[in-house]
Each structure stands twice: as C-alpha cells, then as structure tokens.
Design a protein around this motif. Structure first.
Motif, PDB file in Angstrom:
ATOM      1  N   ALA A 149      19.144  17.832 -13.447  1.00  0.00           N
ATOM      2  CA  ALA A 149      20.071  17.282 -12.831  1.00  0.00           C
ATOM      3  C   ALA A 149      19.604  15.861 -12.707  1.00  0.00           C
ATOM      4  N   VAL A 150      20.530  14.802 -12.015  1.00  0.00           N
ATOM      5  CA  VAL A 150      20.352  13.475 -12.027  1.00  0.00           C
ATOM      6  C   VAL A 150      20.557  13.270 -10.671  1.00  0.00           C
ATOM      7  N   GLN A 151      19.314  12.820  -9.887  1.00  0.00           N
ATOM      8  CA  GLN A 151      19.701  12.694  -8.262  1.00  0.00           C
ATOM      9  C   GLN A 151      19.551  11.042  -8.018  1.00  0.00           C
ATOM     10  N   ALA A 167      11.332  13.139 -10.986  1.00  0.00           N
ATOM     11  CA  ALA A 167      10.606  12.020 -11.285  1.00  0.00           C
ATOM     12  C   ALA A 167      11.504  10.799 -11.660  1.00  0.00           C
ATOM     13  N   GLY A 168      11.339   9.607 -11.017  1.00  0.00           N
ATOM     14  CA  GLY A 168      12.182   8.487 -11.433  1.00  0.00           C
ATOM     15  C   GLY A 168      11.672   7.108 -10.773  1.00  0.00           C
ATOM     16  N   SER A 181      16.769   9.484  -9.864  1.00  0.00           N
ATOM     17  CA  SER A 181      15.507  10.546 -10.484  1.00  0.00           C
ATOM     18  C   SER A 181      15.752  11.402 -11.183  1.00  0.00           C
ATOM     19  N   LEU A 182      15.068  12.052 -12.276  1.00  0.00           N
ATOM     20  CA  LEU A 182      15.471  13.174 -12.977  1.00  0.00           C
ATOM     21  C   LEU A 182      14.875  14.439 -12.191  1.00  0.00           C
ATOM     22  N   THR A 188       9.564  -2.253  -7.199  1.00  0.00           N
ATOM     23  CA  THR A 188      10.286  -1.147  -7.881  1.00  0.00           C
ATOM     24  C   THR A 188       8.908  -0.303  -8.266  1.00  0.00           C
ATOM     25  N   ASP A 189       9.170   0.874  -7.810  1.00  0.00           N
ATOM     26  CA  ASP A 189       8.042   1.977  -7.957  1.00  0.00           C
ATOM     27  C   ASP A 189       8.452   3.147  -8.613  1.00  0.00           C
ATOM     28  N   LEU A 190       7.290   3.666  -9.216  1.00  0.00           N
ATOM     29  CA  LEU A 190       7.408   4.873 -10.241  1.00  0.00           C
ATOM     30  C   LEU A 190       7.433   5.879  -9.004  1.00  0.00           C
ATOM     31  N   THR A 191       8.084   7.079  -8.932  1.00  0.00           N
ATOM     32  CA  THR A 191       7.972   7.957  -7.894  1.00  0.00           C
ATOM     33  C   THR A 191       7.934   9.429  -8.479  1.00  0.00           C
TER      34      THR A 191
END
Length: 352
Positions: A319-321, A147-148, A346-347, A159-162
């Motif tokens: 992780a952070v992606q 999610a990010g 994203s996280l 700018t979206d929330l994913t």
C-alpha cells in the motif's frame, strides 16, 4: 453381558460399524504427515495414555478435530481404537447437500494494519498438551513496515528518509500490545543534518463493556531539536466509543511523567503530566482507510501531537500511505517555533 476386559473391543467394533455407514465425503482422510505421527507412536509400543496424548495433539492441528483423528485411527490403527472409543466420529453427510457459497476470508484488521488470524482449535480438543497449543494459536503478531520520505516545516526545513516498523499483538481476555519504531535521517552537502528515532509502546486491556485500562510510554531522540531526548510514561483508562464494521473510535485518559533533556545545556527536567488521547479510523472504501491519532499532555511542558494517515492498497499486502503529523508545544521557547508540521509519503508492506 460382556466383561469389563472386553468393553473397549465392543466399543471399537461398534465404532467400525458406524464408520462404515459414513459417506466418503464425511470420512476425510487425515493428512499424511499427521497419520505418520500416529503410526510412529503406535509402532513404538507406547502406553495407551501416551498414545492418547499424541492423538490429542494431532486433533488440535487438523480441521476436523477429534472426529477426524478418530476416523483415521479406526481406518489405519484399529488396534488403538479402544483408546479413543469415547471420542466423537464425523457426522454423516446429508443425502443431497445443497451447494453453499464459499464465504470470503475476513481479516480482523483492515487496510494499513496487518491481518490477524484468530482461528481457534476445533471443539472437543483438550488435554495437557493440546491446551497450550490451542492457546498459542489464539495469539498472532501483526504489523507493517514502511519506508519513504518526510518533509518537515517549522523549526527546521528538512526532507528526510524515513523507516518505520509497527508490531501489534492481540492476546486473550482483551489484552493488546501496540508498538512502533521510527527512524529519520537526512543529509545535506555530505553532512548529516538529521538523525532522529522514536520508539513507542502501549499495553492495554479492554473489558466486555468497552472500558479498560492501559500503560505505555515513548522515547524520542532528536539531534537538532530543542530537546536532545524526551520520554513519556503514562497509565490510565480507555473507553471504546464506537466499534463498527467500517468505523472504530477509542478514547483514553491518564497521568504520568515527562522527561526532557535540553540540547543546548544538557539540563534535565521531569514533570507530572495528564494525558488525553483519541484513536479513530474509518474505511473510506475496500482499498482506502483514514486514521487519526491524537495525544495531548497537560502539565509541565504541555504539548499536543496529531497524526493523520490515508492508506491506499496497491495490491496484495502492499500500500501507499500519506501521513501528516502536527506537533505543538505550548511552553514559551525563545528562538523556536511552537509548531512543527511533517508530511510523510511511504510505501507500506503489511504482514501477519
């Protein structure tokens, strides 16, 4: 010479004598849960065949296999010793064993994907009930949830929330399932300006020589794009070019159909397309992994889609992606830019 009716008893006595010569370390105690299962089967006065089926099932679930179950039956259920007289016993432990360093746990997949446990049942475990259990242990679902935020530039400045979920599964004989679901949403001044979701699925089988075949498809619904919905369905062959400890590269090529529905007019179009794709990954370090996925379609509405990700492990399965996605449509679309660029941060949580 003993008669056949006493042959199981003779085998049982010989097994007990052999068992008494084993060291305590070699005679591993069966976990209480499994021992209770054997004792329950014995107390119900089941036939030898039914009791053997229960013992065979337990042998699949313990590390020592049939040898560990055989030792437990001799120690706790001597009356059933003749039933498993042909089963192996634990090997005697060497007189002076040398300490061996414990090998680190190895994961089938690396960072950014879920570890897959392909542990097999011990050798010598079989039977009509044990075999299906062993087959189930060979398969494992894996994947990740992330999610990010996503920043898109091109036809739209958003700018979206994913939110995304990826599920993979490796099966026997080289079969593999890859699936992904992504959802994007954005609001501006209390109004929803983006509500888009994407679903993808690919099933493939790789042969021993690195070649194979696949079939797959995708469905994309976009409320603000040129096409309100589009879908691909393709099939073809794969070639595993590289498979090394830190690097993996796979190519694919096939043909299929593309379906599109224009957002403005509602007109639908179906075209035959040729597909070419590349999947590449490289472990930069023990905690960082780079990956790229490229898919190109040639035919009605030619298009290329490139995705690049850099995944950095934080701790455990977290992780952070950071991802970059570039989509380019080759057809002439008045009023629309040919290229969309999306940046994702994203996280990520991986699971198996």
């Amino acid at each position: 010479m003993p008669s056949r009716r006493f042959e199981p008893c003779v085998r049982a006595v010989a097994a007990v004598v052999l068992l008494s010569g084993l060291t305590p370390a070699a005679l591993a105690e069966l976990p209480q849960t499994y021992l209770a299962l054997l004792q329950e089967a014995d107390s119900r006065d089941l036939s030898d065949d039914r009791f053997l089926e229960t013992a065979d099932m337990v042998s699949v679930l313990v590390d020592g296999g049939r040898a560990e179950v055989h030792a437990a039956i001799l120690a706790h259920l001597p009356g059933r010793a003749g039933v498993v007289a042909d089963w192996p016993l634990p090997d005697p432990e060497p007189a002076a064993p040398a300490p061996a360093p414990q090998a680190p746990h190895s994961e089938h997949r690396d960072l950014g994907e879920a570890p897959v446990d392909l542990a097999e049942a011990p050798e010598g475990s079989g039977g009509w009930l044990a075999a299906p259990l062993r087959a189930l242990r060979d398969d494992s679902w894996a994947g990740h949830i992330r999610a990010g935020i996503q920043m898109e530039r091109g036809n739209s400045e958003l700018t979206d929330l994913t939110f995304a979920v990826e599920l993979d599964r490796e099966l026997e004989d080289g079969w593999r399932i890859d699936s992904q679901f992504e959802y994007f949403i954005a609001e501006h001044d209390g109004r929803t300006t983006r509500d888009n979701w994407l679903a993808e699925l690919r099933v493939e089988r790789e042969l021993d020589n690195g070649t194979g075949y696949y079939a797959g498809g995708s469905y994309d619904r976009d409320e603000i794009g040129l096409y309100s919905q589009s879908a691909f369905l393709t099939a073809g062959g794969i070639w595993h070019v590289l498979e090394r400890q830190r690097m993996d590269w796979k190519l694919r090529a096939g043909a299929g159909q593309r379906f599109r529905e224009a957002a403005a007019t509602g007109v639908t179009t179906t075209d035959w397309v040729a597909e070419a794709g590349s999947s590449f990954s490289y472990d930069l370090s023990e905690t960082s992994r780079f990956a790229s996925e490229t898919t190109a379609y040639a035919g009605g509405g030619s298009r290329i889609d490139q995705r690049f990700t850099l995944t950095n492990r934080l701790f455990g399965d977290w992780a952070v992606q950071t991802g970059l996605r570039i989509e380019h449509e080759f057809e002439d679309r008045p009023g629309f830019e040919p290229t969309d660029v999306r940046l994702d941060i994203s996280l990520l949580y991986a699971f198996d």
